[in-house]
Design a protein around this motif. Sequence first.
Motif, PDB file in Angstrom:
ATOM      1  N   ARG A 116       0.886  -1.073   0.006  1.00 43.75           N
ATOM      2  CA  ARG A 116      -0.125   0.037  -0.017  1.00 43.75           C
ATOM      3  C   ARG A 116       0.835   1.470   0.005  1.00 43.75           C
ATOM      4  O   ARG A 116       1.945   1.173   0.647  1.00 43.75           O
ATOM      5  CB  ARG A 116      -0.866   0.108   1.342  1.00 43.75           C
ATOM      6  N   ILE A 117       0.550   2.309  -0.748  1.00 44.06           N
ATOM      7  CA  ILE A 117       1.259   3.453  -0.648  1.00 44.06           C
ATOM      8  C   ILE A 117       0.692   4.161   0.631  1.00 44.06           C
ATOM      9  O   ILE A 117      -0.065   4.690   0.732  1.00 44.06           O
ATOM     10  CB  ILE A 117       0.853   4.461  -2.087  1.00 44.06           C
ATOM     11  N   GLY A 119       2.273   7.338   1.700  1.00 37.95           N
ATOM     12  CA  GLY A 119       1.964   8.617   1.505  1.00 37.95           C
ATOM     13  C   GLY A 119       3.089   9.234   0.461  1.00 37.95           C
ATOM     14  O   GLY A 119       3.832   8.438  -0.157  1.00 37.95           O
ATOM     15  N   ARG A 120       2.587  10.349  -0.010  1.00 35.09           N
ATOM     16  CA  ARG A 120       3.395  11.029  -0.940  1.00 35.09           C
ATOM     17  C   ARG A 120       3.810  12.355  -0.448  1.00 35.09           C
ATOM     18  O   ARG A 120       3.132  12.966   0.324  1.00 35.09           O
ATOM     19  CB  ARG A 120       2.568  11.131  -2.295  1.00 35.09           C
ATOM     20  N   VAL A 124       9.444  20.978  -1.212  1.00 36.33           N
ATOM     21  CA  VAL A 124       8.983  22.275  -0.843  1.00 36.33           C
ATOM     22  C   VAL A 124      10.138  23.235  -1.146  1.00 36.33           C
ATOM     23  O   VAL A 124      10.077  24.307  -1.685  1.00 36.33           O
ATOM     24  CB  VAL A 124       8.684  22.365   0.432  1.00 36.33           C
ATOM     25  N   GLY A 149       6.516  22.094  -4.152  1.00 36.04           N
ATOM     26  CA  GLY A 149       5.552  21.100  -3.367  1.00 36.04           C
ATOM     27  C   GLY A 149       4.258  21.918  -2.865  1.00 36.04           C
ATOM     28  O   GLY A 149       4.409  23.087  -2.285  1.00 36.04           O
ATOM     29  N   ASP A 150       3.161  21.190  -3.061  1.00 34.98           N
ATOM     30  CA  ASP A 150       1.999  22.058  -2.930  1.00 34.98           C
ATOM     31  C   ASP A 150       1.359  21.641  -1.566  1.00 34.98           C
ATOM     32  O   ASP A 150      -0.001  21.885  -1.621  1.00 34.98           O
ATOM     33  CB  ASP A 150       0.969  22.143  -4.158  1.00 34.98           C
ATOM     34  N   ALA A 151       1.611  20.641  -0.943  1.00 35.85           N
ATOM     35  CA  ALA A 151       1.106  19.747   0.046  1.00 35.85           C
ATOM     36  C   ALA A 151       1.838  20.160   1.565  1.00 35.85           C
ATOM     37  O   ALA A 151       1.373  19.319   2.285  1.00 35.85           O
ATOM     38  CB  ALA A 151       0.724  18.390  -0.392  1.00 35.85           C
ATOM     39  N   GLY A 152       2.904  20.860   1.777  1.00 36.93           N
ATOM     40  CA  GLY A 152       3.445  20.994   2.818  1.00 36.93           C
ATOM     41  C   GLY A 152       4.276  19.704   3.175  1.00 36.93           C
ATOM     42  O   GLY A 152       4.582  19.121   2.395  1.00 36.93           O
ATOM     43  N   ALA A 155       2.833  14.173   7.664  1.00 41.59           N
ATOM     44  CA  ALA A 155       3.007  12.930   8.287  1.00 41.59           C
ATOM     45  C   ALA A 155       1.891  11.833   8.316  1.00 41.59           C
ATOM     46  O   ALA A 155       0.865  12.113   8.054  1.00 41.59           O
ATOM     47  CB  ALA A 155       3.678  13.259   9.794  1.00 41.59           C
ATOM     48  N   PHE A 156       2.470  10.547   8.124  1.00 48.16           N
ATOM     49  CA  PHE A 156       1.451   9.488   7.785  1.00 48.16           C
ATOM     50  C   PHE A 156       1.654   8.522   8.835  1.00 48.16           C
ATOM     51  O   PHE A 156       2.836   7.947   9.335  1.00 48.16           O
ATOM     52  CB  PHE A 156       1.668   8.861   6.424  1.00 48.16           C
ATOM     53  N   ARG A 157       0.681   7.831   9.295  1.00 42.41           N
ATOM     54  CA  ARG A 157       0.697   6.568  10.462  1.00 42.41           C
ATOM     55  C   ARG A 157       0.844   5.629   9.658  1.00 42.41           C
ATOM     56  O   ARG A 157      -0.181   5.085   8.853  1.00 42.41           O
ATOM     57  CB  ARG A 157      -0.256   6.818  11.601  1.00 42.41           C
TER      58      ARG A 157
END
Lengths: 318, 318
Positions: A116-117, A119-120, A124, A149-152, A155-157
């Motif tokens: 599974r991906i 996060g991306r 920046v 980069g347009d999404a700051g 962080a991903f769990r």
Amino acid sequence: MSRVLRIAAAQMGPTQKADSRAATLARMIALLEEAASRGATLAVFPELAFTTFFPRWLIDGAALDAHFERGMPNPEVQPLFDRAAALGIGFHVGYAELTPEGRRFNTAITVEADGRILGRYRKVHLPGSVEPREGARFQQLEKRYFDYGDAGFPAFRAGPAWHGAITGMMICNDRRWPESWRMLGLQGVELVLVGYNSAAYDPNGGTTEDAGLRTFHSRLVAQANAYMNATWAVAVAKAGEEDGSGLIGGSCIVDPNGLVVAEATTLGDEVVVADCDLDLCRQGKDKMFNFAAHRRPEHYGAITERAGVVEPVPATLI
Amino acid sequence: MSRVLRIAAAQMGPTQKADSRAATLARMIALLEEAASRGATLAVFPELAFTTFFPRWLIDGAALDAHFERGMPNPEVQPLFDRAAALGIGFHVGYAELTPEGRRFNTAITVEADGRILGRYRKVHLPGSVEPREGARFQQLEKRYFDYGDAGFPAFRAGPAWHGAITGMMICNDRRWPESWRMLGLQGVELVLVGYNSAAYDPNGGTTEDAGLRTFHSRLVAQANAYMNATWAVAVAKAGEEDGSGLIGGSCIVDPNGLVVAEATTLGDEVVVADCDLDLCRQGKDKMFNFAAHRRPEHYGAITERAGVVEPVPATLI
């Protein structure tokens, strides 16, 4: 419950312009297999891992587009995804992204061990310039080829295979900016993954930096920012003589105390592995760097109010 | 024109509760004299230099007040000011400040070589707690004894004797927070002066940090933040066994590349001198860390919007 994650820094040697995509992918799969064979469940590849570091060249049209991925995964890179899934290992990799809308980003993704991906991230802090530097043998044209980069800094769990690690990404130059790390730290990050292509000379035209100093800088910022945000950090180079231009190595895995626990010793393809106990982040996060108890954002205004320097006037009085 | 400033880090060994003010001041004057005799025009003393590090004790009333200065200078410390003026050397010193309005700050001032007070700083990042920690042999009660600094992180432009150096101050724990450095960096700081009293054990009650690791942390944050803000940094300890509690040393002078150019080797009174070329800041400020060209404050929002951590929810989707 132990929260130990075995991580591999999959440093890559140089990738020449003339190298075929298939040959590069074969090298990456070999690194992935070595990482899996050593028990890692995450292999971290560098920035723009599928190609040479093309922003050193002034190019356009099809010559430029050849370096970009129109989807991720896509048929050309699918074998890496397939092999990872078969081995039960996840990975992090940087690539040049061309969106369906025609936007271009310097991007990285993290893929969990179940395929599974997670996060991306889109870079920046683009270094370099829009216009080529006259007379320079090598350019640094990231500001020309990529959108910011347009999404700051999300962080991903992660899932249970990675013990729910709160995972963040940054790319190359981002690691020299404490704001990148702090944005992740403010999300409780436990694991920062960062790939880089860093010149072994000063790409900005200065003359005072050599490969040794630049490798020191690369390690220093990973160590200090890992400590100041109480996180693990994995910094991974594309290294060596690439298209006649030198890239530093120095790939390393850093613990939440800022100590380097594993590091590369070559400028070529090399796997470095460490067992990373995510719970080692707790000491810093709960005590010295308990942000809620100790940060004073009312005194940080200029950090978000402006980009550049405003020097004090002479004879400031107290 | 050369902009070389010879600076002395005037590390102090321990100051016991029982030591007289006069004895401590005599030690400081001796350090000042050594600094001047070695050609320095700036001597940097530690945090709370005139007394023991009293926040380790739960005290109040006159016992507490005895550690505070009601003016600066004042008759008790005037001999330091007088000797500095006679020698033509400036200095930086930390002290506990009690204002006429009854406010209390952990403060530092910098005095130029001509005796003029260049600027004052009141500590923003107070560590420790308001209430004593039950059962602890030593407390860390800065949050009890001091108000938070009310003036942010001002930078000051020094006079010609210091080549117009843009000078900033921070105190002890401030140096572990990249925001302190960045606030000064955004004012073009060329010289950061920081005194500290840092325990040789974990003052927050943790058990994983020893003196070696804590000295490494102290140096690491000075090095990386000096590099990331392209500034000189002078970090100066009060060190050694003070009132039965250990303090780290590790006083050092760091150049804008993050390299330690001079450092203390003892835990006692010790002067360390380096020639600091302020123009070495230009490479970083003009190129890699050209803030106006490369910072992206639109992506730093959380740094000023909140103090504490907000973790990502599980299964974040891209």
